[in-house]
Motif scaffolding. Sequence first.
Motif, PDB file in Angstrom:
ATOM      1  N   ASP B  73       0.855  -1.177   0.000  1.00 51.33           N
ATOM      2  CA  ASP B  73       0.000   0.000   0.000  1.00 51.33           C
ATOM      3  C   ASP B  73       0.896   1.235   0.000  1.00 51.33           C
ATOM      4  O   ASP B  73       2.104   1.132  -0.222  1.00 51.33           O
ATOM      5  CB  ASP B  73      -0.956  -0.024   1.199  1.00 51.33           C
ATOM      6  CG  ASP B  73      -0.205  -0.033   2.516  1.00 51.33           C
ATOM      7  OD1 ASP B  73       1.035  -0.007   2.483  1.00 51.33           O
ATOM      8  OD2 ASP B  73      -0.862  -0.057   3.569  1.00 51.33           O
ATOM      9  N   GLU B 317      -4.718  12.542  12.599  1.00 52.06           N
ATOM     10  CA  GLU B 317      -5.247  13.477  11.611  1.00 52.06           C
ATOM     11  C   GLU B 317      -4.202  14.530  11.235  1.00 52.06           C
ATOM     12  O   GLU B 317      -4.029  14.892  10.092  1.00 52.06           O
ATOM     13  CB  GLU B 317      -6.453  14.225  12.190  1.00 52.06           C
ATOM     14  CG  GLU B 317      -7.837  13.615  11.998  1.00 52.06           C
ATOM     15  CD  GLU B 317      -8.069  12.964  10.657  1.00 52.06           C
ATOM     16  OE1 GLU B 317      -7.702  13.545   9.624  1.00 52.06           O
ATOM     17  OE2 GLU B 317      -8.646  11.864  10.642  1.00 52.06           O
ATOM     18  N   ASP B 474       0.850  11.171  -0.009  1.00 51.38           N
ATOM     19  CA  ASP B 474      -0.567  11.108   0.342  1.00 51.38           C
ATOM     20  C   ASP B 474      -0.998   9.669   0.580  1.00 51.38           C
ATOM     21  O   ASP B 474      -1.715   9.370   1.540  1.00 51.38           O
ATOM     22  CB  ASP B 474      -1.421  11.727  -0.776  1.00 51.38           C
ATOM     23  CG  ASP B 474      -1.354  13.244  -0.760  1.00 51.38           C
ATOM     24  OD1 ASP B 474      -0.745  13.776   0.186  1.00 51.38           O
ATOM     25  OD2 ASP B 474      -1.882  13.875  -1.693  1.00 51.38           O
ATOM     26  N   GLY B 475      -0.540   8.781  -0.306  1.00 53.34           N
ATOM     27  CA  GLY B 475      -0.895   7.370  -0.161  1.00 53.34           C
ATOM     28  C   GLY B 475      -0.349   6.792   1.125  1.00 53.34           C
ATOM     29  O   GLY B 475      -1.015   6.030   1.819  1.00 53.34           O
ATOM     30  N   ALA B 478      -2.287   8.037   3.962  1.00 49.97           N
ATOM     31  CA  ALA B 478      -3.603   7.393   3.951  1.00 49.97           C
ATOM     32  C   ALA B 478      -3.542   6.030   4.619  1.00 49.97           C
ATOM     33  O   ALA B 478      -4.483   5.605   5.287  1.00 49.97           O
ATOM     34  CB  ALA B 478      -4.111   7.273   2.524  1.00 49.97           C
ATOM     35  N   SER B 479      -2.396   5.309   4.475  1.00 52.04           N
ATOM     36  CA  SER B 479      -2.257   4.003   5.122  1.00 52.04           C
ATOM     37  C   SER B 479      -2.298   4.149   6.633  1.00 52.04           C
ATOM     38  O   SER B 479      -2.779   3.276   7.346  1.00 52.04           O
ATOM     39  CB  SER B 479      -0.940   3.348   4.728  1.00 52.04           C
ATOM     40  OG  SER B 479      -0.863   3.203   3.350  1.00 52.04           O
ATOM     41  N   LEU B 481      -3.739   6.797   8.259  1.00 50.97           N
ATOM     42  CA  LEU B 481      -5.011   7.379   8.672  1.00 50.97           C
ATOM     43  C   LEU B 481      -6.186   6.445   8.434  1.00 50.97           C
ATOM     44  O   LEU B 481      -7.151   6.447   9.183  1.00 50.97           O
ATOM     45  CB  LEU B 481      -5.260   8.673   7.879  1.00 50.97           C
ATOM     46  CG  LEU B 481      -4.381   9.850   8.233  1.00 50.97           C
ATOM     47  CD1 LEU B 481      -4.560  10.952   7.220  1.00 50.97           C
ATOM     48  CD2 LEU B 481      -4.738  10.342   9.619  1.00 50.97           C
ATOM     49  N   HIS B 483      -7.812   6.825   5.657  1.00 49.38           N
ATOM     50  CA  HIS B 483      -8.532   7.560   4.617  1.00 49.38           C
ATOM     51  C   HIS B 483      -7.566   8.605   4.044  1.00 49.38           C
ATOM     52  O   HIS B 483      -6.552   8.912   4.678  1.00 49.38           O
ATOM     53  CB  HIS B 483      -9.776   8.228   5.190  1.00 49.38           C
ATOM     54  CG  HIS B 483      -9.475   9.177   6.310  1.00 49.38           C
ATOM     55  ND1 HIS B 483      -9.004  10.442   6.126  1.00 49.38           N
ATOM     56  CD2 HIS B 483      -9.564   9.004   7.652  1.00 49.38           C
ATOM     57  CE1 HIS B 483      -8.813  11.020   7.296  1.00 49.38           C
ATOM     58  NE2 HIS B 483      -9.139  10.168   8.241  1.00 49.38           N
ATOM     59  N   PRO B 484      -7.852   9.165   2.872  1.00 48.83           N
ATOM     60  CA  PRO B 484      -6.916  10.141   2.289  1.00 48.83           C
ATOM     61  C   PRO B 484      -6.698  11.327   3.223  1.00 48.83           C
ATOM     62  O   PRO B 484      -7.632  11.758   3.914  1.00 48.83           O
ATOM     63  CB  PRO B 484      -7.618  10.581   1.002  1.00 48.83           C
ATOM     64  CG  PRO B 484      -8.548   9.467   0.671  1.00 48.83           C
ATOM     65  CD  PRO B 484      -8.976   8.872   1.978  1.00 48.83           C
ATOM     66  N   PRO B 485      -5.478  11.856   3.285  1.00 48.71           N
ATOM     67  CA  PRO B 485      -5.184  12.948   4.209  1.00 48.71           C
ATOM     68  C   PRO B 485      -5.877  14.238   3.788  1.00 48.71           C
ATOM     69  O   PRO B 485      -6.154  14.454   2.607  1.00 48.71           O
ATOM     70  CB  PRO B 485      -3.671  13.082   4.137  1.00 48.71           C
ATOM     71  CG  PRO B 485      -3.310  12.530   2.811  1.00 48.71           C
ATOM     72  CD  PRO B 485      -4.309  11.466   2.507  1.00 48.71           C
ATOM     73  N   THR B 486      -6.148  15.079   4.803  1.00 50.07           N
ATOM     74  CA  THR B 486      -6.822  16.340   4.508  1.00 50.07           C
ATOM     75  C   THR B 486      -5.817  17.478   4.314  1.00 50.07           C
ATOM     76  O   THR B 486      -6.129  18.483   3.711  1.00 50.07           O
ATOM     77  CB  THR B 486      -7.781  16.699   5.650  1.00 50.07           C
ATOM     78  OG1 THR B 486      -7.086  16.517   6.877  1.00 50.07           O
ATOM     79  CG2 THR B 486      -9.012  15.827   5.639  1.00 50.07           C
ATOM     80  N   TYR B 488      -2.183  19.051   2.848  1.00 47.21           N
ATOM     81  CA  TYR B 488      -1.412  18.862   1.624  1.00 47.21           C
ATOM     82  C   TYR B 488      -0.071  19.585   1.777  1.00 47.21           C
ATOM     83  O   TYR B 488       0.085  20.472   2.614  1.00 47.21           O
ATOM     84  CB  TYR B 488      -2.190  19.382   0.406  1.00 47.21           C
ATOM     85  CG  TYR B 488      -2.436  20.859   0.447  1.00 47.21           C
ATOM     86  CD1 TYR B 488      -1.582  21.743  -0.222  1.00 47.21           C
ATOM     87  CD2 TYR B 488      -3.499  21.398   1.182  1.00 47.21           C
ATOM     88  CE1 TYR B 488      -1.783  23.106  -0.160  1.00 47.21           C
ATOM     89  CE2 TYR B 488      -3.711  22.750   1.246  1.00 47.21           C
ATOM     90  CZ  TYR B 488      -2.852  23.607   0.571  1.00 47.21           C
ATOM     91  OH  TYR B 488      -3.037  24.945   0.634  1.00 47.21           O
TER      92      TYR B 488
END
Lengths: 138, 767
Positions: B73, B317, B474-475, B478-479, B481, B483-486, B488
């Motif tokens: 991932d 987060e 980001d990926g 996301a692993s 979290l 979910h995709p990070p908020t 950037y």
Amino acid sequence: MHASLILRVSAPLLLWVPLVISFYLLVRGHNAPGGGFVGGLVAASGLVFFAMARGQTAALAVMRLPPASWCGVGLLLAAGSGFLAWLDPSAGYLTHRWWFPDLPVKLPLNTAFIFDVGVYLVVIGTITAMVFALVAED
Amino acid sequence: MHAPELILLLPLLLGIAAAIVVACLRPAQAAPVGAATAAVCFALYLGLAGGAPVSAAFWAVPSLGVSGGLRLDGLAALFALLITGIGTLVLLYAGSYLKGDPRLTRLVVLLLVFMVAMLGSVTANDVITLFIFWELTSLTSFFLVAYDHEKLEARKAALQALLITGGGGLALLAGLILVAIAAGTTSLTGIIAAREAVLAHPAAVPAMLLVILGAFTKSAQFPFHFWLPNAMAAPTPVSAYLHSATMVKLGIYLLARFSPVYGDEALWQGLLTWTGLLTALVAAVLAFRETDLKRVLAYTTVTALGTLTMLLGLAPELSAMAAVTFLTVHALYKAALFLTAGILDHETGTRDASALGGLRGVMPWTAAAAVLAALSMAGLPPFLGFVGKEIVYEAAVAADGGAGLIVLGAFLVNTAGVAIAGLLSWRIFFGARPATPKAPHDPPIAMLAGPVVLATFGLLAGLAPSLLGGWLLDGAAASILGHPPTTYLALWHGFTPILALSVVTVLLGALLTLFWPRLMRGLQASRALDRFGPGHGYDRALAGIVACAEATTAMVQHGSLRGYIRLLLLVAALGPLVVLIAYDGAAWPADPVLDPRALAFGMIAAGAVATAIARGTLAAVMALGLVGFGAAIVFLTFGAPDVALTQFTVEVLLVVILATVLLRLPVHGRDTRTTRQRSGDAVVAVVMGSSVALLLLAVLAAPFDPRLGDWFGQNSVPGGHGQNVVNVILVDFRALDTLGEIAVLAIAAFAVIALLRGVARPLRRGN
């Protein structure tokens, strides 16, 4: 140290009689008292007697291979006999197979005997290795 | 085999195959082949990165509830790219750095095995696979640190690293098993899905603490931080690869992996945040005590690892993006700086920071790479380090509890980072040039490639951080979290308080660089740091273990044969006695039947008495033989001809062997024991005899269960084609047991041969 004359002269007898008996015990083992373990012990005692009478060099010459190799060959035979079980894919390792060929004499062929021969060789190898190593000779 | 399985397995297989091939090559060819392999793996992962997670199941042990496989991932892809990318450059570098060293082949093989172990660890999708590869990294690290095994220092450092990471590995194994039991699966995705069950399990807290312990030892968190600077005894390529960029980040990886499970737990957050911060601060202070470039870098690595741990302890987060960004930033600049330090060592003959200076003119390329990497380390725009530092500050400012302390800590740590970066670039490459043991010049391209590529990448990625972020980071976040990070990544956030903090950091750090010599000497003079450090505790603990082992050995291995036998017999006798008494098991058979055949026991008794009162050793042996033959007769008369036959043969052999041995020993005179010794022996004998007698009586008193015997009796002929049940059991029903037994026999024979080889003539074929 030299063994007595009587012992030295009777040495071949003390070697071959136990060896023949041991082989007999090995073969009959599946149906009567005997088997690879006892057979190996008897054969080993014959070899030890012979070594006492004629010396280790002579005993090792009779054995052809060093004792450790006897152990190795025995282990290979015993472990290898188990692989034939997989001629039947559903059988587990070391499930012995039997063949009863259609012959005038009763001749049951089986992998259990190969396994027992392996035990026989390991016992001979182990005991001779230990005795010969313990009783050093110059 | 399907495509995803193949593609995930391919890098591991390639690495192993290359390791085997390299093992057969000459030293000069080893490094290029290794580097090419790593590059191919890098390209493979490059093709997979940024896409959807790929997973493949390979193996399972259903009876143990183990299901295993590999999964790639975002987080795994980030690590895999770092491992293979930096691996390529390091292997290339190693070939030049250790040119002419005959052990280079071994180094490359070990580095390749290490690379495979790392890739396996980060792409494992089950805790068992993860653990196996995790341990393999510790093991390869041991061999790599001990590369100069003629040096005591290297051996000690290798052992220290192995003991600490290996001990942590044991804790990790226990923790992972507890987690797997709680989740009902060993699969990592399954464990994350079963988060509630893992947290609700009664052993949830111990499991979490054990996992944390495993991660902390691997990633050198306080108080286990001291092994990492000592591991600098390894050759520089190894330090750059294992002990800065990859292996020490495995603990961070593990924490990140378990973040979706534990991330919201207060204990987890507290432990990680404060241990991380403490580690970072302690290491930052210790870094200023060192002058050896590699040790300075090692302490700053510990600082970075502490920062990463701290970030993972903050609410995910905020911090997931910060953690993966800083991890990437650090891997890039730290590997570059390590490789530069290696170049300096190689070219000038010293890596003492206080003895180097003004090298810009003679080594322009090295200087350029070092300055670029150092600027990234210092966190100056437009380098990736700036992006990383900004986002770390953002996460710290937004922390829930103790934000003030965390920001202060992060500020101090970053200031120290700036100062060290200044030391590594400005102090070494500018100013006056003192004489060095060797006349320095730029190294060959193979050695320059690593630092230049890594430092340049740090600059390019800093100019366009959103590219790197969107593609890879980001990926990875996301692993962590789920979910995709908020958040950037961006180079410029505008004029914010955080920018002001960054400016102050840089200024203060630059000031510290100016006063570095004074600061370093002041800290070195403080002996208290030596006396109370955990490293000292480790030494004492190790010395204690050795002393304890020596005392035990002296107690058990006293060299008296009679003592050994007495101890063995007493333990064997008292064991059953204690059990019989404790469980109230002593009993008398219900209806003792007197059988005339029992008269054979008379022979045994006579033999025993004769043995006890015999004056000569040989006579005692003969009398003992009588006991054995008596036992054989008992077996015979009670219907066990097979056992009797064996017993007879064994007795013959025993008497023959003992007689032969005794004839060659100077003991065939009279018994030399004193009356006191004889009575002591008598007590041991009586205790042993009574114990066995009581045990046998208790056995006879128990109701006899004939099921096994009946079964074997009935199945011997139909199942095994044999009348002799004993033999059929031995060679057929229980053949595997027998195979084990003869294997033990053979091993015993080899052991005897090996032990007595010095005494006896080597056993060889007679001629």
